[in-house]
Write an enzyme that holds these catalytic residues in place. Sequence first.
Site, mmCIF file in Angstrom:
data_model
loop_
_atom_site.group_PDB
_atom_site.id
_atom_site.type_symbol
_atom_site.label_atom_id
_atom_site.label_comp_id
_atom_site.label_asym_id
_atom_site.label_seq_id
_atom_site.Cartn_x
_atom_site.Cartn_y
_atom_site.Cartn_z
ATOM 1 N N GLU B 65 24.494 37.119 37.226
ATOM 2 C CA GLU B 65 25.718 37.559 37.899
ATOM 3 C C GLU B 65 26.388 36.363 38.582
ATOM 4 O OE1 GLU B 65 25.033 40.424 41.015
ATOM 5 O OE2 GLU B 65 27.054 40.087 41.773
ATOM 6 N N ASP B 69 30.022 35.298 37.303
ATOM 7 C CA ASP B 69 31.114 35.314 38.276
ATOM 8 C C ASP B 69 31.872 33.980 38.244
ATOM 9 O OD1 ASP B 69 32.399 36.335 40.889
ATOM 10 O OD2 ASP B 69 31.500 34.439 41.509
ATOM 11 N N GLU B 139 29.605 41.249 35.321
ATOM 12 C CA GLU B 139 29.618 39.791 35.531
ATOM 13 C C GLU B 139 28.393 39.134 34.905
ATOM 14 O OE1 GLU B 139 32.246 39.408 39.608
ATOM 15 O OE2 GLU B 139 30.080 39.218 39.748
#
Lengths: 245, 245
Positions: B65, B69, B139
Amino acid sequence: MSIATWFSDRVRRLSAEDAAFVAAIKQITGGIPHNISLYRLALRHSSTSSGKEVTLGLNNNERLEFLGDAILGAIVGEYLFKKYPLKDEGFLTEVRSRIVNRESMSVLAGKIGIPKIMDFNTRQKGALYNKSMHGDAMEALIGAVYLDKGYRFCQSFIINKLIGEHINLTDLLATEGNPKSRLIEWAQRHGGSITFEVVSESGRDHHKEFAIQVVYNAKVIGTGKGMSKKKAEQEAAANALQAMI
Amino acid sequence: MSIATWFSDRVRRLSAEDAAFVAAIKQITGGIPHNISLYRLALRHSSTSSGKEVTLGLNNNERLEFLGDAILGAIVGEYLFKKYPLKDEGFLTEVRSRIVNRESMSVLAGKIGIPKIMDFNTRQKGALYNKSMHGDAMEALIGAVYLDKGYRFCQSFIINKLIGEHINLTDLLATEGNPKSRLIEWAQRHGGSITFEVVSESGRDHHKEFAIQVVYNAKVIGTGKGMSKKKAEQEAAANALQAMI
């Protein structure tokens, strides 16, 4: 024709000012700039704009800073993700923020000689420059390198030239430095007090979420959320550091 | 051997569960996954980990993640930078945050079917899932696609599949939506009041910097800095929105 010949031939055809600029960029990035105007734009602070230009923000480095900041975050993020396969996302976030924060970027800008070429390229010679302008230009330069030379080159520029030559990861990791402890140190240096307060707590069992606010001298200076109080505090402290420093 | 034959041949050699998973990933990303375990990891929420795994955070999607991101921010940033050459960095920042914010990612995750394969892949079938888990997995999936298929493929996945098929930029731009007005609307819906207060003002003339805090029902919920009060307010509102919503 060798690259060296091509380069010196190309430089000969530039004005003396452009030639010095191209040489400075080559020195910094390790690559010969194709589109010189991109790099000039990267080093043009908004104080050089006037009138409608200011409103549009098109003739200064602010758009490139937006791009460079995003590219820098991704490249440093991937670098750390691969370099530290056994570290969790909290560690990765913290180390990245220590590398890419405004202060660190400004120091880096100083080391690679950005202030010199910013002055050189600025119409308002007497203008007041501060460190954050240099850090912003550092990010904008990354945006220019990305657009001019592509992702791989930009990656190598950031990892090998910027981090490799100027940032000592061992020292950076050795310094006491989660956001909470850095914020507390900062407050002590400034003679103030820091407290962390739980604003809200939601969810249950393993799905709790805490919202924390950081209070400095009776003012809230940052907020954060997380699945534990500890994580929420670190996020709040990181946000406070970003807002205050 | 054609790609289709190679694919069906490869799928035949997988377990029924893996084959269904591979087909689902191909449907979502448009590409045949090489390293299936990366995608499984991307869809594994931390609630599935226990004991030491939780501490390390290595057997769930939190590291991916972090990576996803960062990649998402860079790719959407570049996309908007090129799509809107006459817009300033404030516009770019705002539009990007409307595309990549937690809520938007969760909606997107729902549209492309992430909740279904998260459940499918989760040991705690009865666990409580909330929307932010789906956005986080969205993400993380981007991180997995990046590692498995490279930058260009990931760029095309985000721009053509995610944004192209699911996000209407015209609608997104048409909605009333700078952070300040969104925050005020949000406060009104929740029956509270929002005020913006100047915390500090430094520098002089064209080099001023303002620090602003957003107060909601007597609590500071966000802070921001900027070269004008307006910019600092927008940043403070954006931070508050991120912390509160």
